[in-house]
Design a protein around this motif. Structure first.
Motif, PDB file in Angstrom:
ATOM      1  N   VAL A   1       0.852  -1.193   0.000  1.00 39.08           N
ATOM      2  CA  VAL A   1       0.000   0.000   0.000  1.00 39.08           C
ATOM      3  C   VAL A   1       0.886   1.241   0.000  1.00 39.08           C
ATOM      4  CG1 VAL A   1      -1.801   1.245   1.251  1.00 39.08           C
ATOM      5  CG2 VAL A   1      -1.797  -1.249   1.267  1.00 39.08           C
ATOM      6  N   PRO A   2       0.648   2.177  -0.931  1.00 34.65           N
ATOM      7  CA  PRO A   2       1.458   3.401  -0.944  1.00 34.65           C
ATOM      8  C   PRO A   2       1.171   4.257   0.282  1.00 34.65           C
ATOM      9  CG  PRO A   2      -0.297   3.531  -2.585  1.00 34.65           C
ATOM     10  CD  PRO A   2      -0.346   2.158  -1.993  1.00 34.65           C
ATOM     11  N   TRP A   3       2.071   5.202   0.573  1.00 36.21           N
ATOM     12  CA  TRP A   3       1.924   6.034   1.778  1.00 36.21           C
ATOM     13  C   TRP A   3       0.627   6.815   1.748  1.00 36.21           C
ATOM     14  CZ3 TRP A   3       1.534  11.317   1.508  1.00 36.21           C
ATOM     15  CH2 TRP A   3       1.873  11.913   0.306  1.00 36.21           C
ATOM     16  N   ASP A   4       0.187   7.235   0.562  1.00 33.43           N
ATOM     17  CA  ASP A   4      -1.080   7.956   0.421  1.00 33.43           C
ATOM     18  C   ASP A   4      -2.081   6.961  -0.156  1.00 33.43           C
ATOM     19  OD1 ASP A   4      -3.062   9.817   0.159  1.00 33.43           O
ATOM     20  OD2 ASP A   4      -2.104  10.955  -1.443  1.00 33.43           O
ATOM     21  N   ASP A   5      -3.076   6.586   0.624  1.00 36.41           N
ATOM     22  CA  ASP A   5      -3.964   5.507   0.179  1.00 36.41           C
ATOM     23  C   ASP A   5      -5.255   6.000  -0.476  1.00 36.41           C
ATOM     24  OD1 ASP A   5      -5.297   6.395   2.414  1.00 36.41           O
ATOM     25  OD2 ASP A   5      -5.638   4.408   3.252  1.00 36.41           O
ATOM     26  N   ASN A   6      -5.177   7.155  -1.168  1.00 37.68           N
ATOM     27  CA  ASN A   6      -6.363   7.582  -1.912  1.00 37.68           C
ATOM     28  C   ASN A   6      -6.457   6.762  -3.203  1.00 37.68           C
ATOM     29  OD1 ASN A   6      -4.884   8.865  -4.031  1.00 37.68           O
ATOM     30  ND2 ASN A   6      -4.677  10.693  -2.776  1.00 37.68           N
ATOM     31  N   LEU A   7      -7.593   6.799  -3.849  1.00 31.59           N
ATOM     32  CA  LEU A   7      -7.841   5.947  -5.005  1.00 31.59           C
ATOM     33  C   LEU A   7      -6.842   6.187  -6.137  1.00 31.59           C
ATOM     34  CD1 LEU A   7      -9.600   3.781  -6.268  1.00 31.59           C
ATOM     35  CD2 LEU A   7     -11.138   5.578  -7.047  1.00 31.59           C
ATOM     36  N   ALA A   8      -6.525   7.430  -6.416  1.00 32.52           N
ATOM     37  CA  ALA A   8      -5.582   7.736  -7.498  1.00 32.52           C
ATOM     38  C   ALA A   8      -4.205   7.129  -7.215  1.00 32.52           C
ATOM     39  CB  ALA A   8      -5.467   9.241  -7.690  1.00 32.52           C
ATOM     40  N   SER A   9      -3.746   7.217  -5.981  1.00 29.69           N
ATOM     41  CA  SER A   9      -2.450   6.638  -5.624  1.00 29.69           C
ATOM     42  C   SER A   9      -2.473   5.122  -5.715  1.00 29.69           C
ATOM     43  CB  SER A   9      -2.060   7.050  -4.206  1.00 29.69           C
ATOM     44  OG  SER A   9      -1.876   8.432  -4.130  1.00 29.69           O
ATOM     45  N   LEU A  10      -3.549   4.521  -5.238  1.00 31.94           N
ATOM     46  CA  LEU A  10      -3.663   3.060  -5.271  1.00 31.94           C
ATOM     47  C   LEU A  10      -3.671   2.537  -6.707  1.00 31.94           C
ATOM     48  CD1 LEU A  10      -6.364   2.577  -2.500  1.00 31.94           C
ATOM     49  CD2 LEU A  10      -3.929   2.058  -2.305  1.00 31.94           C
ATOM     50  N   LEU A  11      -4.337   3.231  -7.599  1.00 31.64           N
ATOM     51  CA  LEU A  11      -4.451   2.771  -8.982  1.00 31.64           C
ATOM     52  C   LEU A  11      -3.200   3.021  -9.811  1.00 31.64           C
ATOM     53  CD1 LEU A  11      -8.068   3.946  -9.849  1.00 31.64           C
ATOM     54  CD2 LEU A  11      -7.297   1.608  -9.466  1.00 31.64           C
ATOM     55  N   SER A  12      -2.331   3.912  -9.377  1.00 31.21           N
ATOM     56  CA  SER A  12      -1.199   4.297 -10.215  1.00 31.21           C
ATOM     57  C   SER A  12       0.134   3.667  -9.821  1.00 31.21           C
ATOM     58  CB  SER A  12      -1.064   5.816 -10.237  1.00 31.21           C
ATOM     59  OG  SER A  12      -0.778   6.297  -8.943  1.00 31.21           O
ATOM     60  N   THR A  13       0.163   2.797  -8.835  1.00 35.10           N
ATOM     61  CA  THR A  13       1.444   2.170  -8.486  1.00 35.10           C
ATOM     62  C   THR A  13       1.829   1.143  -9.544  1.00 35.10           C
ATOM     63  OG1 THR A  13       0.450   0.404  -7.173  1.00 35.10           O
ATOM     64  CG2 THR A  13       1.009   2.440  -6.005  1.00 35.10           C
ATOM     65  N   ASP A  14       3.131   1.002  -9.782  1.00 37.43           N
ATOM     66  CA  ASP A  14       3.610   0.026 -10.761  1.00 37.43           C
ATOM     67  C   ASP A  14       3.214  -1.395 -10.372  1.00 37.43           C
ATOM     68  OD1 ASP A  14       4.762   1.986 -12.331  1.00 37.43           O
ATOM     69  OD2 ASP A  14       6.726   1.806 -11.367  1.00 37.43           O
ATOM     70  N   GLU A  15       3.288  -1.701  -9.082  1.00 43.19           N
ATOM     71  CA  GLU A  15       2.935  -3.047  -8.622  1.00 43.19           C
ATOM     72  C   GLU A  15       1.475  -3.364  -8.936  1.00 43.19           C
ATOM     73  OE1 GLU A  15       4.292  -0.754  -6.564  1.00 43.19           O
ATOM     74  OE2 GLU A  15       6.331  -1.503  -6.360  1.00 43.19           O
ATOM     75  N   PHE A  16       0.591  -2.393  -8.732  1.00 43.39           N
ATOM     76  CA  PHE A  16      -0.830  -2.601  -9.004  1.00 43.39           C
ATOM     77  C   PHE A  16      -1.058  -2.805 -10.495  1.00 43.39           C
ATOM     78  CE2 PHE A  16      -5.176  -1.161  -9.852  1.00 43.39           C
ATOM     79  CZ  PHE A  16      -5.888  -1.891  -8.915  1.00 43.39           C
ATOM     80  N   LEU A  17      -0.448  -1.963 -11.313  1.00 42.00           N
ATOM     81  CA  LEU A  17      -0.644  -2.052 -12.757  1.00 42.00           C
ATOM     82  C   LEU A  17      -0.053  -3.314 -13.355  1.00 42.00           C
ATOM     83  CD1 LEU A  17       0.074   1.667 -13.661  1.00 42.00           C
ATOM     84  CD2 LEU A  17      -2.150   0.523 -13.565  1.00 42.00           C
ATOM     85  N   ASP A  18       1.013  -3.841 -12.762  1.00 40.47           N
ATOM     86  CA  ASP A  18       1.675  -5.045 -13.278  1.00 40.47           C
ATOM     87  C   ASP A  18       1.159  -6.332 -12.647  1.00 40.47           C
ATOM     88  OD1 ASP A  18       3.221  -3.427 -14.856  1.00 40.47           O
ATOM     89  OD2 ASP A  18       4.929  -3.406 -13.480  1.00 40.47           O
ATOM     90  N   SER A  19       0.260  -6.229 -11.686  1.00 40.68           N
ATOM     91  CA  SER A  19      -0.188  -7.402 -10.946  1.00 40.68           C
ATOM     92  C   SER A  19      -1.133  -8.272 -11.769  1.00 40.68           C
ATOM     93  CB  SER A  19      -0.902  -6.965  -9.664  1.00 40.68           C
ATOM     94  OG  SER A  19      -1.446  -8.082  -9.011  1.00 40.68           O
ATOM     95  N   PRO A  20      -0.866  -9.581 -11.850  1.00 41.80           N
ATOM     96  CA  PRO A  20      -1.802 -10.472 -12.540  1.00 41.80           C
ATOM     97  C   PRO A  20      -3.131 -10.583 -11.798  1.00 41.80           C
ATOM     98  CG  PRO A  20       0.003 -11.711 -11.587  1.00 41.80           C
ATOM     99  CD  PRO A  20       0.306 -10.260 -11.380  1.00 41.80           C
TER     100      PRO A  20
END
Length: 54
Positions: free
Chosen positions: A17-36
């Protein structure tokens, strides 16, 4: 949508979880985008999508 994204983070231990857990931050992390867990395999998603309804 925010609840669903936060659930994905809680269910997938490979996502940090990124330090800022708002929706935009959660959706834009590399781990989230690359996660199967999130997107699956693109070729499978395309191959299993239903035909369009005309």
């Amino acid at each position: 949508m925010e609840c669903a994204v936060k659930w994905i983070y809680s269910a997938d231990s490979s996502l940090a979880v990124p330090w800022d857990d708002n929706l935009a931050s959660l959706l834009s992390t590399d781990e989230f985008l690359d996660s199967p867990t999130v997107l699956g395999t693109p070729s499978v998603a395309v191959a299993t999508s239903p035909p369009p309804i005309l």
